[in-house]
Design a protein around this motif. Structure first.
Motif, PDB file in Angstrom:
ATOM      1  N   ARG A 146      18.992  11.092 -19.382  1.00 28.83           N
ATOM      2  CA  ARG A 146      19.568   9.823 -18.933  1.00 28.83           C
ATOM      3  C   ARG A 146      20.990  10.029 -18.428  1.00 28.83           C
ATOM      4  NH1 ARG A 146      16.783   5.520 -20.384  1.00 28.83           N
ATOM      5  NH2 ARG A 146      18.528   4.071 -20.452  1.00 28.83           N
ATOM      6  N   ASP A 233      24.179   2.826 -22.439  1.00 26.51           N
ATOM      7  CA  ASP A 233      23.084   2.404 -23.310  1.00 26.51           C
ATOM      8  C   ASP A 233      23.536   1.585 -24.514  1.00 26.51           C
ATOM      9  OD1 ASP A 233      20.950   3.220 -21.829  1.00 26.51           O
ATOM     10  OD2 ASP A 233      20.867   5.228 -22.673  1.00 26.51           O
ATOM     11  N   ARG A 234      24.824   1.509 -24.774  1.00 26.57           N
ATOM     12  CA  ARG A 234      25.300   0.529 -25.743  1.00 26.57           C
ATOM     13  C   ARG A 234      26.661   0.033 -25.259  1.00 26.57           C
ATOM     14  NH1 ARG A 234      25.945   4.615 -30.946  1.00 26.57           N
ATOM     15  NH2 ARG A 234      27.251   6.121 -29.870  1.00 26.57           N
ATOM     16  N   ARG A 308       8.448   9.572 -21.796  1.00 28.71           N
ATOM     17  CA  ARG A 308       7.439   8.575 -22.104  1.00 28.71           C
ATOM     18  C   ARG A 308       7.135   7.679 -20.918  1.00 28.71           C
ATOM     19  NH1 ARG A 308       9.043   4.476 -26.518  1.00 28.71           N
ATOM     20  NH2 ARG A 308       9.935   3.493 -24.686  1.00 28.71           N
TER      21      ARG A 308
ATOM     22  N   PRO B 188       9.823   3.528 -29.887  1.00 30.24           N
ATOM     23  CA  PRO B 188      10.071   4.963 -29.978  1.00 30.24           C
ATOM     24  C   PRO B 188      10.324   5.373 -31.426  1.00 30.24           C
ATOM     25  CG  PRO B 188      12.095   3.862 -29.409  1.00 30.24           C
ATOM     26  CD  PRO B 188      11.041   2.783 -29.538  1.00 30.24           C
ATOM     27  N   SER B 653      18.910  -0.027 -28.221  1.00 28.49           N
ATOM     28  CA  SER B 653      19.454   1.296 -27.927  1.00 28.49           C
ATOM     29  C   SER B 653      18.874   2.473 -28.705  1.00 28.49           C
ATOM     30  CB  SER B 653      20.974   1.271 -28.135  1.00 28.49           C
ATOM     31  OG  SER B 653      21.278   0.875 -29.451  1.00 28.49           O
ATOM     32  N   GLU B 655      16.527   5.300 -29.960  1.00 27.19           N
ATOM     33  CA  GLU B 655      15.324   5.954 -29.465  1.00 27.19           C
ATOM     34  C   GLU B 655      15.422   7.451 -29.659  1.00 27.19           C
ATOM     35  OE1 GLU B 655      14.729   5.632 -25.202  1.00 27.19           O
ATOM     36  OE2 GLU B 655      12.633   6.223 -25.418  1.00 27.19           O
ATOM     37  N   ASP B 730       8.411  -2.125 -23.859  1.00 26.99           N
ATOM     38  CA  ASP B 730       8.709  -0.725 -24.169  1.00 26.99           C
ATOM     39  C   ASP B 730      10.110  -0.667 -24.745  1.00 26.99           C
ATOM     40  OD1 ASP B 730       6.713   1.035 -23.758  1.00 26.99           O
ATOM     41  OD2 ASP B 730       7.424   1.786 -21.833  1.00 26.99           O
ATOM     42  N   TYR B 731      10.189  -0.440 -26.047  1.00 26.38           N
ATOM     43  CA  TYR B 731      11.511  -0.413 -26.681  1.00 26.38           C
ATOM     44  C   TYR B 731      12.169   0.941 -26.494  1.00 26.38           C
ATOM     45  CZ  TYR B 731      10.903  -4.907 -28.992  1.00 26.38           C
ATOM     46  OH  TYR B 731      10.761  -6.240 -29.250  1.00 26.38           O
ATOM     47  N   PRO B 732      13.531   1.005 -26.522  1.00 27.05           N
ATOM     48  CA  PRO B 732      14.454  -0.118 -26.589  1.00 27.05           C
ATOM     49  C   PRO B 732      14.735  -0.704 -25.211  1.00 27.05           C
ATOM     50  CG  PRO B 732      15.671   1.940 -26.620  1.00 27.05           C
ATOM     51  CD  PRO B 732      14.217   2.311 -26.570  1.00 27.05           C
ATOM     52  N   THR B 734      16.835  -0.861 -22.878  1.00 27.34           N
ATOM     53  CA  THR B 734      17.996  -0.306 -22.180  1.00 27.34           C
ATOM     54  C   THR B 734      18.052  -0.917 -20.779  1.00 27.34           C
ATOM     55  OG1 THR B 734      16.548   1.553 -21.653  1.00 27.34           O
ATOM     56  CG2 THR B 734      18.096   1.858 -23.464  1.00 27.34           C
TER      57      THR B 734
END
Lengths: 346, 746
Positions: A146, A233-234, A308, B188, B653, B655, B730-732, B734
């Motif tokens: 990422r 992402d956060r 995934r 996840p 967030s 995962e 589909d977690y999380p 993002t």
């Protein structure tokens, strides 16, 4: 950890001369290098500590009205400097969008520019990595990345410059001033400083053995509206998926001058003069900002394979959206609107 | 004299309500709080012993095969004789699962996953040991084949058929339903992310081994360690007085304790082994990722006619643990047609085990997303949909509920949150101005978690006055305090029952030489250990009443004074210089089988979503919880806050990322695995409801530890839908996934 020698440099001459030897690293705030030494990723035989050298921790006006930032100025001090906050707010905001308070208290200006990518494959000794071990391969391609770059990459490396400060310095046309062993130092733009990976991602800059960043020089204030937009992402304490530094001068509904630099998407803070020229003299519009994004991302390639989801390529779209969001934010602020950003709102 | 009680019938005496000290249920601070805040409470890694050596574990860099050769030449050349390499056949392949009570698979010669510890390098200092660990040359043989993706067709799977619930005809119900939802959710892998990394210091005195470690369940851990070492359990003593968070990761004995014990024996000196953060990630339990196929169907009025919940989870070959995703779906809602199943895929990834609220944490999350989708399909309010489906009895096995507050928490939560202000039409569809970047939405979810009582013993002692000081009490059990507040709660129960101020009660925990408890896990700690303390105190009260000359029921104890039957005397006089003590022993009984015991909560969240970048910010969150009697409102509230924060992480967030080529964990530290930071967590409101559950235990309390996480994430993702119209399944959630879901929805 590997045994290593420690040398506390008296002055620049001592530092550059000592550091010219093989296997020697400069160290200042130690927020990145020592982490990598603990992981075994970096194994310098000697550290040259430059933190006791006098005079490198100052922020001074230059003769032409710009600013000279000593290499030992900490991120916290630089972000809080009243002149920086007033004249170069994008720099303050970018710094405060990075790391944590504790880290910013230790991290220095020069060290921040030279920090290593946070690619997890670079940090894992069991994984092939051309940056850590030239010729071993790049395991990051094909992994669930990422934090990878989509511009300026090569088949050998997709690691991104992880910093925020450098992105703002890039948009401000900053130059680094160096000291070299046995000869005059030089001045390098950020584009000159950073090498693109090509086939040798282990050589990240053009700095020669023993060459040390002594300061970063900012040209006179560019004026205009400053925006730093960081998507991650956060809400805090995470590296950028994409970040954007924008300086925009809007007059009478027309863009007089616009600058934009991208972070988190390339091995260095990324600018493209054509994208900026495209804005000059135009009124802001969705179509214009799309064009800016298209120019900036024309060469973008996403080499990650998100395990995934099986849907690589989110980053190019996210970069496009972040560019548009940041530019609109700059327009709104120029017009006096609120234009709050996620980072500020949080 | 001891007091034993088996929970065979409901206890409606509510004895704690009749006590006089006035402490129970109040927000008594932790007695250990000051020591922890000032650093004088030491943790396992801080233990220092004379002559102590340091061990560092060496990780497998391949996901399978066997170790053909361990080459120590480079290590010996660089570091000399100071360093010992231990490849003992008793080293663990994986940690023990919670409550196993026996050794997990051992033998470091067979490799099952990247990160598996294969050897221990021991040296006089940590730094030298770590350097040595890097210089060890390990050559592997075989292991080319392995399975790394639970959803790959080639990956072997097995149906856990004992878990299957098949009632009525769900397919037929779906076919003729007025409204239905049929979709797949994925969560996840997660890690416990306890602040304290796993650590152990081991030393031997003759045949007797003592290990200071970070553990949640000493009674089981002692047996596991003894079994792993091949020594009698009575020769093992475990100490864990302070534990820096567990969340399931310290349920079973792990690599560091076994490694330290073996090395200490072999070298005749104390040995300390501390896992690095990366090792905690890849060598300790993860929560399995899940694939959850949910089918819900309802009639015109929104009464559920069917629930389908078919799940796929994963674990290493040979491991029995399968994330019990469908646990909460068994009883959360009434519906005549039900199909619940659990399938386990065998993959070569880090071992899967218990992580905070196994089952409901992820299972309720997807179920509550599906309920939100169903409410939208029917066109009724999500709270109302849930209220229409409150079960009257356990819908799977027909057991009555013990006490049940589902409707109450939903109504109270909606009222406190001002839920009626929510517009059911997503903000993105209402909001005309595309320049308004941040879209607001509200969402909610139901939380459920089963309640468990386990066998526990505790000793309580009343000691006479010393130098004019008042009487004091000591509580002793091998129960642990993993940050939850066991010291506070157990002291509080004893103080209440014995009529003493808090500061006159001392609780000793975390020593396997003390009376056995089931430890901290499954939210059963306070209820189980607390009941044993309660029973011991009841016995002491009986003796005090006899000394005073009244019945125990008439006895009032307050501030060291005993009153009853027209007598009133200080406790000090009743003790007459002597010490009295009793062991309380609680055992689960028929009430566990005769009643469905569960805790309930409702969570409400308001979020903002950037229409441009898909970033989500939680602006406020409120939870209402019912878990029987609340023993300590401060520590109970903290547990709920923790659960809600976990929920934010799960939603947005957290995962675990595995490399598809060898299954290795890619994000092995807190820079890469994103637990929420302060900026992610807004003002959280917690409300605890009054409840007494007579079937749970003699204190009428139920476990509250894990409730807060069970479905919390769904309140946030449902709010994302209310803001954007997007369903993130589909977690999380993002930014990239929110954007993808927005593109699908609009």
């Amino acid at each position: 950890m590997n045994p290593f020698a420690y040398h506390r440099a008296r002055d620049e001459q001592d530092a550059t001369a000592t550091a010219a030897d093989d296997g020697t690293s400069f160290v200042a705030g130690a927020t990145n290098l020592v982490d990598l030494m603990k992981l075994g990723v970096k194994t310098p035989g000697r550290l040259v500590d430059i933190t006791r050298i006098e005079g490198l921790d100052r922020i001074e006006r230059t003769d032409d009205g710009g600013l000279r930032i000593g290499t030992l100025v900490t991120n916290s001090d630089l972000a809080a400097d009243p002149v920086v906050r007033r004249d170069y707010p994008v720099l303050s905001r970018a710094i405060l969008a990075g790391a944590s308070g504790q880290l910013r208290n230790k991290a220095t200006t020069g060290g921040n520019l030279l920090q290593h990518p946070r690619c997890p494959y670079f940090q894992d000794l069991a994984m092939p990595c051309n940056m850590r071990e030239p010729g071993s391969g790049c395991a990051a391609q094909g992994g669930p990345m990422r934090l990878h770059a989509i511009l300026g990459t090569s088949a050998a490396c997709i690691a991104a410059h992880p910093g925020d400060m450098g992105v703002a310095m890039g948009v401000l046309d900053a130059a680094v001033e160096t000291a070299r062993p046995g000869q005059e130092g030089r001045s390098l733009s950020l584009e000159e400083l950073y090498r693109l990976p090509g086939e040798r991602p282990d050589i990240r800059t053009v700095l020669e053995p023993g060459e040390m960043i002594r300061a970063v020089v900012l040209p006179p204030p560019p004026g205009g509206t400053h925006v730093y937009r960081k998507v991650r992402d956060r809400a805090s304490y995470a590296f950028a998926l994409v970040s954007t530094a924008v300086v925009l001068r809007l007059e009478d509904g027309y863009i007089q001058a616009g600058r934009i630099a991208l972070g988190g998407v390339a091995p260095r803070p990324w600018r493209n003069p054509h994208a900026e020229e495209a804005m000059t003299g135009e009124p802001p519009s969705e179509a214009l900002f799309d064009r800016v994004a298209n120019i900036l991302l024309a060469e973008a390639v996403d080499r990650s394979a998100l395990g995934r989801d099986g849907a690589p390529g989110f980053k190019i779209d996210l970069a496009r959206r972040t560019i548009r969001a940041a530019l609109w934010q700059a327009v709104e602020r120029s017009e006096g609107g609120a234009g709050k950003t996620a980072g500020e709102a949080a | 004299m001891n007091r034993h009680h088996k929970m065979d019938s409901a206890d409606r005496q509510n004895r704690l309500d009749g006590m006089a000290q006035g402490l129970i249920g109040t927000d008594v601070p932790r007695p250990d709080g000051m020591a922890k805040a000032t650093g004088t409470a030491t943790y396992a890694a801080e233990e220092r012993r004379e002559g102590m050596l340091h061990g560092v574990l060496v990780r497998a860099t391949v996901p399978g095969g066997r170790v053909a050769d361990v080459d120590t030449d480079a290590l010996a050349k660089a570091l000399g004789d100071d360093v010992t390499v231990i490849t003992d056949a008793r080293l663990l392949q994986v940690p023990a699962q919670g409550t196993d009570g026996k050794a997990p698979p051992q033998g470091p010669d067979l490799v099952h996953y990247v990160g598996q510890p294969l050897a221990l390098v021991v040296a006089p200092s940590f730094e030298v040991a770590r350097h040595g660990a890097r210089l060890l040359g390990i050559r592997y043989e075989g292991g080319e084949e392995g399975h790394f993706d639970p959803e790959d067709d080639a990956t072997p799977t097995e149906l856990r058929d004992k878990k299957t619930v098949d009632i009525g005809d769900l397919d037929a119900a779906m076919a003729k339903a007025a409204h239905s939802v049929d979709a797949v959710w994925r969560t996840p892998g997660h890690v416990s992310a306890a602040m304290e990394p796993h650590a152990a210091v081991a030393w031997w005195e003759g045949e007797h081994l003592t290990v200071r470690s970070a553990l949640q369940m000493l009674k089981f851990n002692r047996d596991e360690l003894a079994d792993a070492l091949g020594i009698p359990a009575e020769n093992v003593r475990l100490l864990a007085p302070f534990v820096g968070g567990g969340f399931g990761s310290k349920l079973g004995i792990s690599h560091e304790a076994v490694g330290a014990a073996i090395a200490a024996r072999q070298l005749g000196r104390p040995v300390r082994v501390v896992l690095s953060r990366q090792q905690v990630f890849e060598a300790v339990m993860r929560r399995s990722e899940t694939r959850q196929h949910l089918r819900l169907c309802a009639d015109e009025e929104g009464r559920l006619t069917g629930i389908g919940h078919d799940c796929l989870v994963s674990n290493l070959p040979g491991q029995d643990f399968a994330e019990p995703v469908i646990q909460g779906s068994r009883f959360a809602y009434a519906a005549p047609n039900r199909h619940l199943s659990l399938r386990l895929a065998r993959v070569n990834r880090t071992c899967a085990g218990s992580v905070r609220a196994p089952g409901e944490a992820v299972g309720l999350t997807a179920l509550e997303n599906a309920m939100d989708e169903l409410a939208e399909a029917i066109g009724i309010d999500p709270v109302e949909l849930r209220l229409r489906n409150v079960p009257e009895e356990d819908p799977t096995d027909g057991k009555p509920f013990s006490s049940m507050m589902m409707a109450e928490v939903l109504r109270e939560g909606a009222r406190r949150f001002d839920w009626q202000r929510r517009n059911p039409i997503p903000a993105l569809r209402r909001e005309g101005d595309p320049r308004r970047e941040w879209l607001r939405g509200m969402g909610m979810s139901l939380l459920v978690r089963g309640n468990i009582l386990d066998e526990a013993e505790a000793r309580v002692r009343l000691l006479p006055a010393e130098d004019g000081a008042p009487v004091r009490a000591e509580v002793e059990t091998d129960m642990t305090d993993i940050g939850t507040g066991s010291y506070a709660v157990l002291s509080q129960i004893a103080a209440e029952m014995l009529g003493l101020p808090m500061e006159r009660v001392t609780t000793r925990l975390g020593d396997s030489a003390l009376p056995p408890s089931p430890g901290s896990g499954g939210s059963w700690g306070a209820g189980s250990s607390g009941s044993s303390v309660y029973l011991a105190c009841l016995e002491l009260r009986t003796r005090l009443a006899r000394a005073l000359g009244c019945d125990e029921g008439e006895l009032t104890l307050r501030d060291g004074q005993a009153t009853g039957g027209n007598h009133s005397r200080p406790l000090a006089e009743l003790l007459d210089g002597g010490t009295i003590e009793a062991v309380g022993h609680i055992e689960p009984g028929k009430t566990a089988k005769e009643r469905r015991q569960a805790t309930y909560g409702a969570q409400f969240a308001e979020v903002e979503v950037s229409r441009h970048t898909g970033e989500v910010r939680v602006r406020r969150m409120l939870g209402v919880f019912a878990a029987g009697r609340i023993l300590n409102s401060r520590t109970a509230r903290s547990q709920c806050l923790g659960g809600m924060t976990f929920g934010i992480g799960m939603a947005l967030s957290e995962e675990l990322e595995h490399d598809p080529r060898d299954g290795h964990l890619v994000n092995r530290d807190f820079a890469g695995y994103h637990i929420p930071v302060n900026a992610d967590v807004p003002q959280l409101e917690v409300h605890l409801m009054e409840e007494r559950d007579p079937w749970a235990n003699p204190m009428q309390s139920k476990g509250i530890g894990e409730l807060g996480i069970c479905g919390a994430a769904a309140a946030i993702t449902n709010a994302i839908h209310n803001a954007t119209g997007a369903r993130v399944r589909d977690y999380p959630a993002t930014p990239d996934r929110v954007l993808a879901a927005m593109a699908v929805a609009n």
